[in-house]
Design a protein around this motif. Sequence first.
Motif, PDB file in Angstrom:
ATOM      1  N   ALA A 245       0.911  -1.162  -0.198  1.00 57.75           N
ATOM      2  CA  ALA A 245       0.161   0.183   0.020  1.00 57.75           C
ATOM      3  C   ALA A 245       0.987   1.210  -0.150  1.00 57.75           C
ATOM      4  N   GLY A 246       1.947   1.275   0.533  1.00 55.11           N
ATOM      5  CA  GLY A 246       2.976   2.297   0.680  1.00 55.11           C
ATOM      6  C   GLY A 246       3.467   2.910  -0.510  1.00 55.11           C
ATOM      7  N   VAL A 247       3.937   1.791  -1.074  1.00 51.50           N
ATOM      8  CA  VAL A 247       4.334   2.151  -2.537  1.00 51.50           C
ATOM      9  C   VAL A 247       3.292   2.569  -3.633  1.00 51.50           C
ATOM     10  N   LEU A 248       2.206   2.037  -3.627  1.00 49.54           N
ATOM     11  CA  LEU A 248       1.112   2.716  -4.414  1.00 49.54           C
ATOM     12  C   LEU A 248       0.556   4.017  -3.882  1.00 49.54           C
ATOM     13  N   PHE A 249       0.684   4.266  -2.488  1.00 50.77           N
ATOM     14  CA  PHE A 249       0.330   5.706  -2.184  1.00 50.77           C
ATOM     15  C   PHE A 249       1.139   6.764  -2.673  1.00 50.77           C
ATOM     16  N   ILE A 250       2.592   6.398  -2.518  1.00 52.03           N
ATOM     17  CA  ILE A 250       3.736   7.254  -2.840  1.00 52.03           C
ATOM     18  C   ILE A 250       3.419   7.410  -4.428  1.00 52.03           C
TER      19      ILE A 250
END
Length: 468
Positions: A245-250
């Motif tokens: 999720a962090g990669v997608l958010f960034i």
Amino acid sequence: MTTSNDLTRYGYRQELARRLRFRDLVAYGLVYMVPIAPMAIFGSVYAGSGGMVALAYAIGVVALVFTAFSYAQMVKAFPMSGSVYNYAGRGISPPVGFLAGWVILLDYVLVPGLLYLVASVAMHATVPAVPVWLWLLGFVAVNTIVNSVGIRMTAVVTRVMLIGELIVLAVFLSVAVWALASGKGRFSWDAFHNAGTFTWSLVAGAVSIAVLSFLGFDGISMLAEETRGGTRQIGRSMAVVLVLAGVLFIAQTWLAAMLVPNPDALLAEGDVNGTAFYDAAAVAGGSWLATVCAVATAIAWGLPNSMVAQVATSRLLYAMARDRQLPAFLAKVSVRRSVPINATLLTGVVSLVLGLYMATRADGITLLSSLINFGAMVAFLVLHVSVVVHHLIRRRSGNWWAHLLMPAVGFAILAFVVVNANIAAQRLGLAWLALGLVVLVGLYATGRRPALSGLAPAQPAGRDLERV
């Protein structure tokens, strides 16, 4: 034979059905976090971070990786529903556990109401003929019915919804990259660092808003009594979900930041209408992409995200009720469906009432968001302390890396974010904590002081549950 999942050693019966696999947990966590969650609050985080929206999300990932690690340590020690409530209560002391559960209730009880409200307001803007209250009622009814059928049905529905969200995100990312390559927008690293606006307190304040997008990975721990394959699955799935999720958010916020049509105005005036991300999507692909992103966000928040939030909330209420720290009727489990039916229904009712009330307030969404983030971060702070007290002090662990350094770093980062959070959220959050102290005193005064089975000479397994 006693296993790591055996609840009898803690004084409980296995009443919830163990039907969830690793992939179900990952899907649950991703749906709870919503891969497209930043679309709804992009403008607020952008303005609050001085344009460094991607940096705010990157710091959020780092901070919560330490939190996920602490969750993994405590779920191995206490493999049961209740999350921080149980970890603090058993790792430190039952009264601290009650207060931790009370604080995280601020997060878990309010989250479904916020999700329903955001989704209903967005859908009303898209289809004005249908009022906000009717959208609210529809979302709550659908999710309550699905969750009452059983955890397996919830897992199937959320997996289908997750696929839809990922498709929409893939479309946006592809179109945005093509648009930037074609000369639209402006390529820049300012979303990660802008020397003209950067201060640590500014970014920390933005992180306190961005954390809303990350809430949900911790909800996986609520499913410890419904998971196959041991507690290791919980820790693994939380880490995987958080990083993915962090990669997608960034990625999506960085691209959107480069496509914002008027960044100076957004920084100066904020995102009053909540459309900053969709304005960026319109620059990239036109009005059709903006509409697709807006509708997908509304449906994601109103159905799958609020559905799994209702699951997590009901499990927290169930865990506290079976320990007689909430009304006993919330500990009732449907024999046929293996779900805490009363807790599920109550969560639906509270979410509906809360959503309808907040819909009448101009600051309803902002107020709920601030309170939820404050409650979650304070609960995470208690979690880190629980790891140190239980493993390092009580059990004399020699693993200083896992049981001191990691939780200490996680605690320090989150403490800095809490200190720089919204002032109103701090005041209301502390008022909620003060109310919890009053309730705790009341429990002691009425002879119902917090006590958890399995810590001391406890009653035989399930005796408390036989009273409900």
